[in-house]
Write a protein that holds these residues in place. Structure first.
Motif, mmCIF file in Angstrom:
data_model
loop_
_atom_site.group_PDB
_atom_site.id
_atom_site.type_symbol
_atom_site.label_atom_id
_atom_site.label_comp_id
_atom_site.label_asym_id
_atom_site.label_seq_id
_atom_site.Cartn_x
_atom_site.Cartn_y
_atom_site.Cartn_z
ATOM 1 N N ASP A 1 -23.220 -3.650 -15.660
ATOM 2 C CA ASP A 1 -23.649 -3.757 -16.717
ATOM 3 C C ASP A 1 -23.384 -5.168 -17.447
ATOM 4 O O ASP A 1 -23.108 -5.333 -18.610
ATOM 5 C CB ASP A 1 -23.674 -2.558 -17.712
ATOM 6 C CG ASP A 1 -24.274 -1.326 -17.174
ATOM 7 O OD1 ASP A 1 -25.257 -1.321 -16.510
ATOM 8 O OD2 ASP A 1 -23.969 -0.397 -17.618
ATOM 9 N N PRO B 1 -21.911 3.441 -29.446
ATOM 10 C CA PRO B 1 -21.342 3.885 -28.132
ATOM 11 C C PRO B 1 -20.414 5.081 -28.325
ATOM 12 O O PRO B 1 -19.511 4.998 -29.276
ATOM 13 C CB PRO B 1 -20.530 2.885 -27.460
ATOM 14 C CG PRO B 1 -20.392 1.708 -28.286
ATOM 15 C CD PRO B 1 -21.341 2.322 -29.616
ATOM 16 N N CYS C 1 -25.638 5.067 -23.620
ATOM 17 C CA CYS C 1 -25.570 6.294 -22.906
ATOM 18 C C CYS C 1 -26.539 7.051 -23.784
ATOM 19 O O CYS C 1 -26.267 7.307 -24.616
ATOM 20 C CB CYS C 1 -24.170 6.600 -22.452
ATOM 21 S SG CYS C 1 -24.163 8.189 -21.607
ATOM 22 N N LYS D 1 -24.525 9.033 -26.871
ATOM 23 C CA LYS D 1 -24.803 8.033 -27.944
ATOM 24 C C LYS D 1 -24.822 8.840 -29.285
ATOM 25 O O LYS D 1 -25.239 9.921 -29.391
ATOM 26 C CB LYS D 1 -25.924 7.254 -27.879
ATOM 27 C CG LYS D 1 -27.312 7.754 -28.038
ATOM 28 C CD LYS D 1 -28.200 6.864 -27.632
ATOM 29 C CE LYS D 1 -29.584 7.683 -27.729
ATOM 30 N NZ LYS D 1 -30.725 6.496 -27.451
ATOM 31 N N ARG E 1 -26.702 -4.300 -22.987
ATOM 32 C CA ARG E 1 -26.313 -2.888 -22.415
ATOM 33 C C ARG E 1 -27.102 -1.731 -23.174
ATOM 34 O O ARG E 1 -26.985 -1.866 -24.284
ATOM 35 C CB ARG E 1 -24.873 -2.722 -22.460
ATOM 36 C CG ARG E 1 -24.051 -3.641 -21.447
ATOM 37 C CD ARG E 1 -22.575 -3.362 -21.186
ATOM 38 N NE ARG E 1 -22.075 -3.559 -22.919
ATOM 39 C CZ ARG E 1 -20.772 -3.286 -23.083
ATOM 40 N NH1 ARG E 1 -20.126 -2.451 -21.865
ATOM 41 N NH2 ARG E 1 -20.162 -3.573 -24.135
ATOM 42 N N PHE F 1 -22.160 3.199 -22.385
ATOM 43 C CA PHE F 1 -23.309 2.357 -21.911
ATOM 44 C C PHE F 1 -23.570 2.680 -20.559
ATOM 45 O O PHE F 1 -22.599 3.062 -19.759
ATOM 46 C CB PHE F 1 -22.969 0.802 -22.197
ATOM 47 C CG PHE F 1 -22.694 0.204 -23.560
ATOM 48 C CD1 PHE F 1 -23.925 0.019 -24.343
ATOM 49 C CD2 PHE F 1 -21.467 -0.049 -24.134
ATOM 50 C CE1 PHE F 1 -23.443 -0.452 -25.667
ATOM 51 C CE2 PHE F 1 -21.157 -0.220 -25.343
ATOM 52 C CZ PHE F 1 -22.058 -0.521 -26.237
ATOM 53 N N ARG F 2 -24.855 2.370 -20.431
ATOM 54 C CA ARG F 2 -25.207 2.870 -18.957
ATOM 55 C C ARG F 2 -26.601 2.274 -18.783
ATOM 56 O O ARG F 2 -27.477 2.473 -19.280
ATOM 57 C CB ARG F 2 -25.421 4.331 -18.818
ATOM 58 C CG ARG F 2 -25.955 4.723 -17.290
ATOM 59 C CD ARG F 2 -26.070 6.131 -17.150
ATOM 60 N NE ARG F 2 -26.354 6.705 -15.855
ATOM 61 C CZ ARG F 2 -25.639 6.659 -14.752
ATOM 62 N NH1 ARG F 2 -24.513 6.474 -14.841
ATOM 63 N NH2 ARG F 2 -26.240 7.124 -13.576
ATOM 64 N N LYS G 1 -20.734 10.622 -17.663
ATOM 65 C CA LYS G 1 -21.814 10.048 -17.312
ATOM 66 C C LYS G 1 -21.663 8.709 -17.257
ATOM 67 O O LYS G 1 -22.502 7.924 -16.416
ATOM 68 C CB LYS G 1 -23.030 10.404 -18.048
ATOM 69 C CG LYS G 1 -23.496 11.841 -17.555
ATOM 70 C CD LYS G 1 -23.968 12.136 -16.189
ATOM 71 C CE LYS G 1 -24.560 13.587 -15.909
ATOM 72 N NZ LYS G 1 -24.951 13.775 -14.573
ATOM 73 N N CYS G 2 -21.161 8.054 -18.298
ATOM 74 C CA CYS G 2 -21.158 6.666 -18.465
ATOM 75 C C CYS G 2 -19.751 5.945 -18.110
ATOM 76 O O CYS G 2 -19.472 5.002 -18.487
ATOM 77 C CB CYS G 2 -21.356 6.162 -19.980
ATOM 78 S SG CYS G 2 -20.656 6.901 -21.184
#
Length: 549
Positions: free
Chosen positions: A198, A470, A438, A442, A435, A481-482, A475-476
């Motif tokens: 990212d 964030p 997520c 979030k 970015r 961020f993702r 997951k991130c």
């Protein structure tokens, strides 16, 4: 089996381990004399090895009695080990000790030190023991790999040599982390591995410095076009890697540095080919405007921004939208990053005279409707693009400028007359990547006074309750961020703007007037995405620092 079997057979007779009559019988039966002696007599591989070693003046060893570490085995790339039928057995930092089955194979003895760039001490080991180790630690031969786009199609699997597994794990990990680049950087005492995820570089590993030659050699061999022996000049190559999930292209670049060769691999994910304008980050109103622009029958549409801002991805998304059976589309690129179905793609090859300008001149004789130029770099290319636009072609290209109105000054600096710019260019799209927050973790974010001032935030522009920040979750990878999306600035060139271009107005004057006419700046679009909860205020502030008006 051996470089000179007749000579070896005579040595065995001289050493008294083979009877001359037995040797004559073996020769009359045909085939490999040494294999015949090994199968029909009590001659052993160890005895053959001992005789060879004594006559070559080197040591004979028993590989079965040695402990070989992954670090030592990794000092020779698998392709080199298989090619020369050689196995490294120890490394004292000065000499790399390598076991061979035929010490009279002078090509191997002469070539390996140059190929590996090391001082090598050779020892002799039985051929069958070397073959066993080659299969066990260096895997099956890759000679069946298919050559694609100048590189090799590499199947990612387990059970291969240590260096193969190390490189493959590096690639698989980078893909799992959604990295766009892999950086292999030699330091004074180690090799640093970093991924760009990212847009941010993340250090993921450090390896012993002695593994660097093997890692680089493995990647060069995978590319199919890069020379293992050349370490003084930059090189470029390309690799296709298959995993269970997807197929990935890698653009490999090597550059010599003060501590060794530095390698950067750009990961080109073919799934990006199916991206549409909404996936890039266009809101519906901007999308409708841009689709109208790329639907024009002629003129130039420019996409601007710094390196790494997603310009090429945007151009490919545009081609996806306008690629119809009744349109002939030709692209000229350096290099061709993705293969697009139904589109004629031409790669620049400056070493043979296939420049952007030369390719463009040839393309115009192909009667295309739409032309995509990877980048306008010089006056010759720009002039041909302008002429193409003025003679009924739609031209898409990129330019390096900080904002959209500055494209006019950039083309003028290249040497294009302003009245031609005003007549040919239909619009300029400037973009940056920010970015994405997520979606899993979030959380609502209260704007600080500094953020509100930096964004010149007007509460009437939207509901600040949708502003998010964030947090971080599994997951991130705990960074909040993702993925990334674009923020855009579309500068349309209408009659009034054409008049201003012809009047030689500066970029700042063009920008000011464009804003008065309703152009949203990069920061304006970023603010919209903050208010929609897609990205954070800090991301937009950081990416649009030059947007001061």
């Amino acid at each position: 089996m051996f470089s000179n079997e007749d000579y070896l057979a005579d040595l065995l007779v001289e050493a008294g381990v083979v009877d001359p009559d037995v040797l004559d019988q073996a020769r009359r039966k045909g085939g490999s004399v040494i294999e015949r002696l090994l199968s029909d007599t009590d001659l052993s591989e160890n005895t053959v090895c001992a005789v060879l070693a004594q006559n070559a003046g080197i040591e004979a060893i028993d590989l079965g009695q040695m402990t070989l570490t992954p670090e030592v085995l990794g000092s020779i790339p698998d392709e080199i080990a298989r090619r020369y039928k050689a196995v490294p057995v120890s490394d004292d930092g000065v000499f790399l000790t390598v076991a061979v089955g035929d010490p009279f194979d002078f090509e191997t003895m002469d070539s390996m030190p140059h190929v590996l760039g090391r001082e090598i001490s050779f020892v002799c080991a039985p051929v069958n023991a070397i073959d066993t180790l080659l299969k066990q630690f260096y895997g099956a031969s890759s000679s069946g790999a298919m050559n694609v786009s100048g590189g090799h199609d590499v199947e990612v699997s387990d059970g291969d040599a240590p260096i193969i597994r190390l490189v493959q794990n590096m690639l698989v990990d980078a893909m799992k982390m959604r990295a766009s680049d892999i950086h292999i950087e030699p330091l004074e005492t180690s090799v640093r591995i970093r991924y760009r995820v990212d847009g941010k570089l993340i250090e993921v590993d450090n390896h012993p410095k002695k593994l660097l030659p093997a890692i680089i050699a493995r990647l060069k061999v995978m590319s199919g076009t890069m020379s293992i022996a050349e370490k003084r000049l930059p090189q470029d190559g390309r690799v296709q890697v298959k995993t269970a999930e997807k197929e990935i292209d890698l653009r490999v670049s090597s550059v010599p540095s003060n501590h060794g060769e530095s390698i950067v691999m750009r990961i080109l994910d073919k799934s990006a080919l199916v991206l549409g304008l909404p996936e890039l980050g266009f809101f519906s109103d901007d999308q409708a405007l841009f689709e109208n622009l790329i639907g024009l029958p002629d003129g130039i549409i420019l996409v601007t921004g710094p390196t790494g801002s997603g310009k090429t991805t945007t151009l490919y998304a545009c081609l996806n939208v306008i690629n119809k059976p009744d349109k002939k589309i030709i692209t000229v690129e350096d290099p061709v990053e993705y293969e697009l179905p139904g589109i004629n793609q031409v790669m620049v090859k400056t070493d043979i005279g296939m420049t952007f300008a030369a390719a463009l001149r040839a393309m115009l004789r192909q009667a295309p409707n739409i032309i995509m130029i990877g980048e306008i770099r010089d006056a010759e290319t720009a002039n041909i693009a302008i002429n193409a636009a003025l003679t009924g072609h739609l031209v898409l290209s990129t330019l390096h400028t900080n904002d959209a109105p500055s494209a006019v000054a950039r083309l003028a600096d290249i040497g294009i007359k302003r009245f031609l710019i005003a007549s040919a260019v239909r619009a300029v799209l400037a973009q940056r990547l920010v970015r994405k927050l997520c979606p899993v973790c979030k959380a609502p974010h209260a704007l600080t006074d500094k953020e509100a001032r930096s964004l010149r935030f007007d509460p009437s522009r939207g509901d600040i309750s949708q502003v998010m920040g964030p947090v971080g979750c599994d997951k991130c990878r705990r960074n909040g961020f993702r993925g990334r999306i674009g923020i855009f600035e579309t500068f349309q060139i209408d009659d009034e703007v054409r008049h201003m271009i012809n009047e030689n107005l500066t970029s700042s004057q063009l920008r000011r007037r464009a804003r008065e006419l309703g152009m949203r700046t990069l920061r304006d679009d970023g603010i919209r995405k903050v208010l929609a909860g897609l990205t954070s205020p800090d991301e937009v502030i950081h990416v649009t620092m030059s947007d001061l008006e």
